[in-house]
Every structure is written in structure tokens, then in C-alpha cells.
Enzyme design. Structure first.
Site, PDB file in Angstrom:
ATOM      1  CD  GLN A 147      22.457 -21.769 -23.917  1.00 55.29           C
ATOM      2  OE1 GLN A 147      23.619 -22.002 -24.171  1.00 55.29           O
ATOM      3  NE2 GLN A 147      21.987 -20.541 -23.920  1.00 55.29           N
ATOM      4  CG  HIS A 164      27.747 -24.545 -23.615  1.00 52.49           C
ATOM      5  ND1 HIS A 164      28.212 -23.993 -24.775  1.00 52.49           N
ATOM      6  CD2 HIS A 164      27.098 -23.541 -22.978  1.00 52.49           C
ATOM      7  CE1 HIS A 164      27.849 -22.724 -24.862  1.00 52.49           C
ATOM      8  NE2 HIS A 164      27.162 -22.423 -23.770  1.00 52.49           N
ATOM      9  CG  ASN A 224      30.609 -22.100 -23.256  1.00 53.19           C
ATOM     10  OD1 ASN A 224      30.899 -21.628 -24.354  1.00 53.19           O
ATOM     11  ND2 ASN A 224      29.773 -21.495 -22.412  1.00 53.19           N
ATOM     12  CD  GLU A 225      31.028 -17.481 -21.964  1.00 60.48           C
ATOM     13  OE1 GLU A 225      30.178 -17.425 -21.062  1.00 60.48           O
ATOM     14  OE2 GLU A 225      31.042 -16.696 -22.922  1.00 60.48           O
TER      15      GLU A 225
HETATM   16  C1  BGC Z   1      27.214 -18.648 -23.252  1.00 57.69           C
HETATM   17  C2  BGC Z   1      25.894 -18.994 -23.880  1.00 57.69           C
HETATM   18  C3  BGC Z   1      24.906 -17.850 -23.669  1.00 57.69           C
HETATM   19  C4  BGC Z   1      25.473 -16.627 -24.337  1.00 57.69           C
HETATM   20  C5  BGC Z   1      24.565 -15.420 -24.286  1.00 57.69           C
HETATM   21  C6  BGC Z   1      27.597 -17.229 -23.327  1.00 57.69           C
HETATM   22  O1  BGC Z   1      27.857 -16.831 -22.019  1.00 57.69           O
HETATM   23  O2  BGC Z   1      28.219 -19.502 -23.679  1.00 57.69           O
HETATM   24  O3  BGC Z   1      25.458 -20.195 -23.341  1.00 57.69           O
HETATM   25  O4  BGC Z   1      23.648 -18.172 -24.133  1.00 57.69           O
HETATM   26  O5  BGC Z   1      26.704 -16.276 -23.771  1.00 57.69           O
HETATM   27  O6  BGC Z   1      24.338 -14.987 -22.991  1.00 57.69           O
END
Ligand code: BGC
Length: 437
Positions: free
Chosen positions: A46, A140, A184-185
């Protein structure tokens, strides 16, 4: 295509017992005693720019694509990372969460880039030299293009490949990390069917067409990545990858706290026979199980979700609203961390919390209200080890491109000049004072 129909964008998609604490006694207690972490987060794809070996880079480049624009130079943080670290430090925060990019470190299967390992190690060393704890995410969202083209997380040996990458990263730089976040998520896509607007047939078909085109462009018969397709066949591989990756990191440095970050909305039952428990079983609990040996649970919260009988329903009319009509519920983070701790017995690291807004005064009001909710949970005994705001910079917001703004710091799209917004000073003031009070 509007981001409302695209699964990878959050806004589009969108137990264990106390014995676990005792089992993991030493590192967990030590973590709970450490100074509270105040930070800001970024992710490689990002902000770095030109992540050309990433699966998502390819999806951005295809014609047609579902991305409103390609990531391109992003915030040029590949070159300007020292400026980013300086910003975090200037705000008086004590940690910086960023990701290392697997597509750069292993651009071709089995070929590791010493130059990029050195690059990320320099970042970690520099954070340390500046008095910042480096919290490092190993995945991520992006994986190497070759990985997606050989089946991604659905391939039988995917967990081993991730673990091999984690081993390389750990050997190069675990010594300097303060915390490692494997994923990440990884549960983000699982939330889709439970959201108010689950991805419809049209959205799913568009995504399938995009990944088919990516496969074709890669000379493969498939192209598989999380958040772009049915997550069900991928999740077992991801869960195992977390455990093998964690073991690989621990084999290099046993005392490094390792966890994963989950997308957890503050889910509340809106009707007596709500789907709350069913959603939790499907979206969070498999990951809590996989995290049973972890030292912390990373929690990322952007909203409260009102669960109806089958899925989320509209928030009640009594909920306060922002100028654009979206709900104003900054205290949602308090509910999600209480839940994550109660379900796991683990210390909580808030690895992301934030608000998408062009109006920075909303962010400036959001931060103290969110931190107050965190404070209240801490007072009630939830062991929270840190609050990390998303995001340090206005950056590439996946399908939404550069339009959505989450940053504490604005970035000029042509000069890459960074300009802290007033909300950054609000977070800085809270970090200096140690709480919202
Ligand atoms: C993610 C980020 C994303 C943020 C805002 C999260 O889901 O880890 O990569 O930019 O939320 O949408």
C-alpha cells in the site's frame, strides 16, 4: 465497479479459556508488563510502490480490472521509508507496524533476495536506533505472483512454502523485531457472507473473471489468492501456514512474541435469535484455535455490526451518524477487544483501528473516543498491550485506489511530500499522556 461489491475491500465486505494464559505463562506475563505500545501502521504493497512481483499488482494491471487505479509508485516508501520512520518518531509514538513483502523477498520460487532481506533488516535496525519497536507483518494480503499461479493457499505445500519464507525472514531480522504478525486479516473474506451486503453473483463472477485472466497471463490454469474468490478451500492452508510460520520464527528466536491479526467487528445481537454465535464460529474461532500457542491476538476493528437472524442488518436509527450518514461508533474497538480476550484469554494488541474520511476533524474526534473505549476495557481487566492506528499515511486502499483516506499524514501524489494532519497531533498527545483521560 464500486467497492461495495468487491470482496477484498473491507468496506465492500464488509474458546479458549484463561488456562491458555497460564499455559503460555512467561512470555504472556512479560508482554503484559511491557510499556504500552502506541503506534501507526502501514503495509508494504500500500505504500512502497512498484511491487511488481505481487499477485495483486497483476490484478491491478489487467484490462479490464476491478481496481479503480493501479498502485504504481504508491507513497514511494521503498525509497522514503526513513521519512516514514521519522514521522512516527516525531509523533512521539513508540512503535511502527509495517510489513515485509514476500513478493520482493522471494520473487521466484526458492530464490530469495538477499538485497531485500537486507533492506527490511535495515528498516528494523533503523526503527530500533530511533527508539521505535518494529512490529513486523509477514503477510499483509499480497503473495508472490508465482505462489498464486501455482494454486496459492489451496496448494498442498503452501504452508511449508510460507514457513520457509518465515524462516528466511526470521534468520535475517527476527533479532530486531519486537513482535511478529504472521498474517494480516486472513479471516476478512470469511466475513463477507455475514455482512449486510454479501458479495452477489455478479460480484463473484467479476472476481472469477479477473482471476481467470490472471491465470492466463501467468501461463497457469489457476490463480488463487485470499480475498479474491471462495475462501473456504484456502482457509485450512492458511491456518496451517500460521502454525508452521510461527514455529519457523520461534525456531530462530524463541522469545519473540508472535501472533496474527484478525478483522473483528464489534458484533452485537440485534434480535433475540441472532446469528452472532454462528458468525463467531465461522469467522473468528478457527483462527483463535490456530492461535492457541500465540503470545497475543492482533485485533483490527473498523465498525460495529448488528447481527440479525441470518446476517448483519442495518444499525438502529438511534445510532449517531457522521455527516455522510455512516454510523459514528468509535467505541466499537472496546467491544471487539473484550470479545477477543474473553474468547482466547490472550493479551490483545490492537494492530489496526481507524476511520475512512476526507474530513480530518472526524479522525481527530474518532481517536480519543476509540482510545477511551480501550481505556475502559483495560480498566475492566482486558490486557491490552498496544494501540496502533491505521494508517500512518494516506495510501493505496486496494480496490478503492488512492481515493479513500485513512492517513494521519497526507501524501502528495506527485511529489510524495508527507504532511501530518491535525489528527496526528491528537494521537501524539494521547500517546504522551498514556491514555484518553
Ligand atoms: C487492512 C488494510 C486496509 C484497512 C482499511 C484493513 O482491512 O489491513 O490493508 O487498508 O483495513 O480498509
Amino acid at each position: 465497479m464500486s467497492d461495495a461489491t468487491v470482496p477484498i475491500d473491507r468496506r465492500g465486505l464488509l474458546g479458549l479459556s484463561a488456562a491458555a494464559v497460564i499455559a503460555a505463562a512467561t512470555p504472556v506475563r512479560a508482554l503484559a508488563r511491557s510499556p504500552f505500545l502506541w503506534g501507526a501502521a502501514t503495509a508494504g504493497h500500500q505504500i512502497e510502490g512498484n511491487n511488481v512481483n505481487a499477485d495483486i499488482w497483476l490484478l491491478e494491471q489487467l484490462k479490464p480490472t476491478l481496481f479503480v487505479e493501479p498502485s504504481g509508485d504508491a507513497c514511494d516508501s521503498l525509497n522514503r521509508w526513513r521519512e516514514d520512520v521519522a514521522l512516527v518518531r516525531a509523533l512521539g509514538l513508540n512503535c511502527y507496524r509495517f510489513s515485509v513483502e514476500w513478493p520482493r523477498i522471494e520473487p521466484a520460487e526458492g530464490q530469495f533476495s538477499q538485497a531485500y532481506l537486507d533492506h527490511y533488516r535495515r528498516m528494523i535496525d533503523h526503527c530500533r536506533a530511533q527508539g521505535l519497536a518494529p512490529i513486523v507483518t509477514l503477510n499483509h494480503f499480497t503473495t508472490p505472483r508465482w505462489f498464486a499461479a501455482r494454486g496459492g493457499w489451496e496448494a498442498a505445500d503452501a504452508p511449508e512454502l510460507f514457513a520457509r519464507y518465515c524462516d528466511r525472514v526470521a534468520r535475517a531480522m527476527a533479532a530486531g523485531m519486537s513482535h511478529a504478525v504472521t498474517f494480516n486479516e486472513p479471516n476478512l473474506a470469511l466475513g463477507g457472507p455475514w455482512s449486510r451486503n454479501p458479495p452477489d453473483a455478479k460480484a463473484r463472477a467479476a472476481m472469477a473473471a479477473l482471476t481467470r485472466a490472471a491465470a492466463k497471463a501467468s501461463g497457469s490454469d489457476r490463480f488463487s489468492l485470499l480475498n479474491a474468490g471462495d475462501p473456504a478451500p484456502m482457509i485450512p492452508g492458511v491456518l496451517r501456514a500460521h502454525q508452521l510460520g510461527r514455529a519457523a520464527i520461534k525456531a530462530v528466536r524463541g522469545n519473540l512474541p508472535v501472533g496474527l491479526s484478525l478483522a473483528i467487528s464489534d458484533d452485537v445481537a440485534a434480535v433475540p435469535d441472532s446469528a452472532l454465535a454462528a458468525k463467531r464460529r465461522a469467522v473468528y474461532e478457527p483462527f483463535f484455535d490456530a492461535a492457541r500457542d500465540d503470545e497475543f491476538i492482533g485485533v483490527q476493528t473498523y465498525e460495529r455490526t448488528y447481527m440479525g437472524r441470518e446476517r448483519a442488518i442495518a444499525p438502529p436509527a438511534t445510532v449517531p451518524r457522521r455527516a455522510d450518514g455512516k454510523p459514528w461508533e468509535p467505541e466499537a474497538i472496546g467491544g471487539s477487544i473484550r470479545y477477543a480476550h474473553q474468547a482466547t484469554g490472550k493479551p490483545i494488541l490492537i494492530t489496526e483501528n481507524g476511520i475512512e474520511t476526507d474530513d480530518d476533524t472526524e479522525r481527530a474526534r474518532f481517536i480519543p473516543a476509540a482510545v477511551a473505549a480501550v481505556d475502559a476495557a483495560r480498566r475492566d481487566g482486558v490486557p491490552v498491550i498496544g494501540y496502533i492506528h491505521w494508517s500512518l499515511l494516506d495510501n493505496f486502499e486496494w480496490f478503492g485506489g488512492y481515493r479513500p483516506k485513512f492517513g494521519l499524514v497526507a501524501v502528495d501524489r506527485t511529489t510524495f511530500k508527507r504532511t501530518p494532519k491535525p489528527s496526528a497531533r491528537v494521537l501524539a498527545r494521547l500517546a504522551r499522556g498514556g491514555s484518553a483521560r
